[in-house]
Design an enzyme around this catalytic site. Sequence first.
Site, PDB file in Angstrom:
ATOM      1  N   CYS A  26       0.834  -1.204   0.000  1.00 54.25           N
ATOM      2  CA  CYS A  26       0.000   0.000   0.000  1.00 54.25           C
ATOM      3  C   CYS A  26       0.866   1.251   0.000  1.00 54.25           C
ATOM      4  CB  CYS A  26      -0.924  -0.015   1.221  1.00 54.25           C
ATOM      5  SG  CYS A  26      -2.037  -1.428   1.269  1.00 54.25           S
ATOM      6  N   ALA A  27       1.797   1.322  -0.923  1.00 55.53           N
ATOM      7  CA  ALA A  27       2.744   2.431  -0.985  1.00 55.53           C
ATOM      8  C   ALA A  27       2.064   3.712  -1.444  1.00 55.53           C
ATOM      9  CB  ALA A  27       3.886   2.093  -1.941  1.00 55.53           C
ATOM     10  N   ILE A  29       3.096   5.877  -3.682  1.00 55.59           N
ATOM     11  CA  ILE A  29       3.114   6.045  -5.129  1.00 55.59           C
ATOM     12  C   ILE A  29       1.964   5.283  -5.781  1.00 55.59           C
ATOM     13  CG2 ILE A  29       4.686   4.112  -5.587  1.00 55.59           C
ATOM     14  CD1 ILE A  29       4.669   7.502  -7.404  1.00 55.59           C
ATOM     15  N   ALA A  30       1.611   4.139  -5.196  1.00 54.30           N
ATOM     16  CA  ALA A  30       0.481   3.371  -5.713  1.00 54.30           C
ATOM     17  C   ALA A  30      -0.821   4.122  -5.490  1.00 54.30           C
ATOM     18  CB  ALA A  30       0.428   2.007  -5.038  1.00 54.30           C
ATOM     19  N   SER A  51      -1.709  -6.465   1.768  1.00 54.25           N
ATOM     20  CA  SER A  51      -0.854  -5.835   2.766  1.00 54.25           C
ATOM     21  C   SER A  51      -0.660  -6.812   3.905  1.00 54.25           C
ATOM     22  CB  SER A  51      -1.495  -4.539   3.283  1.00 54.25           C
ATOM     23  OG  SER A  51      -0.721  -3.985   4.336  1.00 54.25           O
ATOM     24  N   ARG A  52       0.403  -6.599   4.669  1.00 57.96           N
ATOM     25  CA  ARG A  52       0.579  -7.387   5.896  1.00 57.96           C
ATOM     26  C   ARG A  52      -0.244  -6.807   7.042  1.00 57.96           C
ATOM     27  NH1 ARG A  52       7.095  -7.612   5.622  1.00 57.96           N
ATOM     28  NH2 ARG A  52       6.678  -5.389   5.277  1.00 57.96           N
ATOM     29  N   LYS A 111      11.011   0.852  -9.464  1.00 63.73           N
ATOM     30  CA  LYS A 111      12.462   0.779  -9.443  1.00 63.73           C
ATOM     31  C   LYS A 111      12.957   0.896  -7.995  1.00 63.73           C
ATOM     32  CE  LYS A 111      12.404   5.161  -8.490  1.00 63.73           C
ATOM     33  NZ  LYS A 111      12.659   5.517  -7.081  1.00 63.73           N
ATOM     34  N   ARG A 179      13.367   5.710   2.342  1.00 59.68           N
ATOM     35  CA  ARG A 179      14.578   5.964   1.562  1.00 59.68           C
ATOM     36  C   ARG A 179      15.773   6.286   2.448  1.00 59.68           C
ATOM     37  NH1 ARG A 179      11.320   9.860  -2.401  1.00 59.68           N
ATOM     38  NH2 ARG A 179      10.192  10.054  -0.422  1.00 59.68           N
ATOM     39  N   THR A 269       9.454  13.814 -13.046  1.00 56.30           N
ATOM     40  CA  THR A 269       8.215  13.617 -12.292  1.00 56.30           C
ATOM     41  C   THR A 269       7.189  14.713 -12.588  1.00 56.30           C
ATOM     42  OG1 THR A 269       9.159  14.768 -10.373  1.00 56.30           O
ATOM     43  CG2 THR A 269       9.361  12.362 -10.418  1.00 56.30           C
TER      44      THR A 269
END
Length: 341
Positions: A26-27, A29-30, A51-52, A111, A179, A269
């Site tokens: 469930c990032a 960016i998604a 998702s976990r 990526k 990150r 972007t």
Amino acid sequence: MTDEAHDVRRPDGAPVRRLRLGVLGCASIARRRTLPAAVADPSVELVAVASRDAHKAGQFARLFGCEPVLGYERLVERRDIDAVYVPLPAALHAHWIEASLRAGKHVLAEKPLAMDAGTAAKLVSLARSRGLLLVENYMFTYHSQHEAVRRLLADGAIGELRAFSAAFTIPQLPPDDIRNQSGLGGGALLDVAGYPIRAAELFLGDGLRVAGSVVRHDAALGVDTGGAALLRTAAGVTAQLTFGMENAYRSSYELWGSTGRISVHRAFTPPAEHRPVIRVERPEGVEEITLAADDQFARVVGTFARSVLDGTDDVPPGSGHGMRDIEPHARLVDAVRRNGS
């Protein structure tokens, strides 16, 4: 591959082939860009998100009108899913890409595809051996502004290409951002550096070599936070690249030719509504070419779905986002790391 498609009907009764897509994680960016593009694409049926965390899966499922799944493995094993989108932290990519491929699923992965070139090569080999499509999502390569630049180069707008430069830098991130987490595959090299490196490959072609690099490290965080690289072709055309996660924002590239220069800003972007401006400087004056807005995420999703549905095992050569581009790109990233140590 076409027998995997799920057919629905248009209002006129004609069948519409659709790729049944599942999502691992469930990032952000998604949620912000990729899944809105997926649900808007008539060739995609978003089936489930895993998702976990059951609560997160439920939130995403309600937002995008699909089914929640607790646990990544349960989604990968489902028979009603043809392809998997992987927006997980970088360190988890290789494991779940491999699991998805072994389960017979096509894969669109954010990526970097893997943490090193050796692993990336094994994943590409596995995909090819099973007749599956594997795409590393450097989404900017799908944006039409870069094809417009390539046409200008091919038409001799700036003469013979002599040099390329690119920069992708972002302001400092919170310490708890993924990150900045070494255990999750964080660091500027595996994140922002990939964009200017991939752009150099897009315009300078195969055979790039690393002539030198510098990679800065943050000892407290345990990740690299920025740096620079000098690449070159066999013919001596150079690419000067800058990347960082503790800089003022910059997202641009320039191409210098024997008779002029091309500049592109907001290169990596751009928002979907952004109208790109290509600046062409020549002895006779400056020309600014304004292009139509383009949604690179919609193009990613659409190209991936059509490639699977049409039974192709790769996207067009030289496009910058085919399976053939994955391993050379990963080798360049590895070389920048080695030279910059």
